[in-house]
Design a protein around this motif. Structure first.
Motif, short mmCIF file in Angstrom:
data_model
loop_
_atom_site.label_atom_id
_atom_site.label_comp_id
_atom_site.label_asym_id
_atom_site.label_seq_id
_atom_site.Cartn_x
_atom_site.Cartn_y
_atom_site.Cartn_z
N ALA A 167 48.93 -18.45 22.95
CA ALA A 167 49.92 -18.44 21.86
C ALA A 167 49.58 -17.36 20.83
O ALA A 167 50.48 -16.62 20.39
N MET A 217 50.04 -13.78 22.40
CA MET A 217 51.45 -13.39 22.51
C MET A 217 52.05 -13.12 21.13
O MET A 217 52.87 -12.21 20.98
N SER A 218 51.64 -13.88 20.14
CA SER A 218 52.11 -13.63 18.77
C SER A 218 51.58 -12.29 18.26
O SER A 218 52.29 -11.57 17.55
N ARG A 224 53.69 -22.82 24.88
CA ARG A 224 52.67 -23.61 24.19
C ARG A 224 52.95 -25.10 24.36
O ARG A 224 52.05 -25.88 24.67
N VAL A 252 56.73 -18.08 23.46
CA VAL A 252 55.48 -18.68 22.97
C VAL A 252 55.70 -20.16 22.65
O VAL A 252 54.88 -21.00 22.99
#
Length: 158
Positions: free
Chosen positions: A101, A104-105, A70, A66
């Motif tokens: 981002a 994915m987090s 990003r 990430v």
């Protein structure tokens, strides 16, 4: 140059999406243990340990990915073809990067959810949800980032 209304609309939209995804992490921690308290999936301890190790490894790999993704997406130059959108190109890019981002987090929290459902170990759920929340807080949409991106896009057009 980006207008103040476009900037405000972009930040409001990205923060709204961020808050919705962050709220889902809270739901994982509060509601899932109640829903799956009596359900039991039979797994051998060795299989569960292997899966746990793999998902924790994926979580840390996701964190690193990430960060790099990003940075790369925010630094990438504006495309040659203008997108067919009523948004400023910087707002569209920022929303896309923020969604990638944050999504994915969020996946890190889902890893914890899967481990909880399979092994009933609430510590896994809490640790991975906390790690997910920390990553999401780190990538909270910032007005300054959007302004910097818009200024960079304006400079590229010249």
């Amino acid at each position: 140059m980006i207008s103040e209304s476009e900037l405000q609309r972009g930040i409001t939209t990205s923060r709204g999406i961020w808050f919705a995804l962050f709220a889902s992490l809270l739901l994982y921690v509060m509601i899932v243990p109640m829903l799956f308290a009596t359900t039991r999936i039979s797994f051998s301890q060795e299989t569960y340990r292997t899966l746990r190790l793999a998902l924790f490894g994926c979580a840390f790999l996701t964190l690193v990915l990430v960060w790099f993704l990003r940075k790369y997406l925010l630094a990438a130059p504006q495309g040659k073809k203008p997108a067919k959108s009523n948004q400023h190109p910087a707002v569209a890019r920022y929303l896309s990067v923020m969604l990638v981002a944050t999504g994915m987090s969020e996946a890190i929290g889902i890893y914890g959810l899967v481990l909880y459902m399979l092994g009933k170990n609430s510590q896994d759920l809490y640790l991975l949800t906390l790690l997910s929340a920390a990553a999401m807080i780190l990538y909270f949409p910032k007005r300054e980032e959007l302004l910097t991106l818009a200024n960079r896009f304006s400079a590229q057009k010249r």
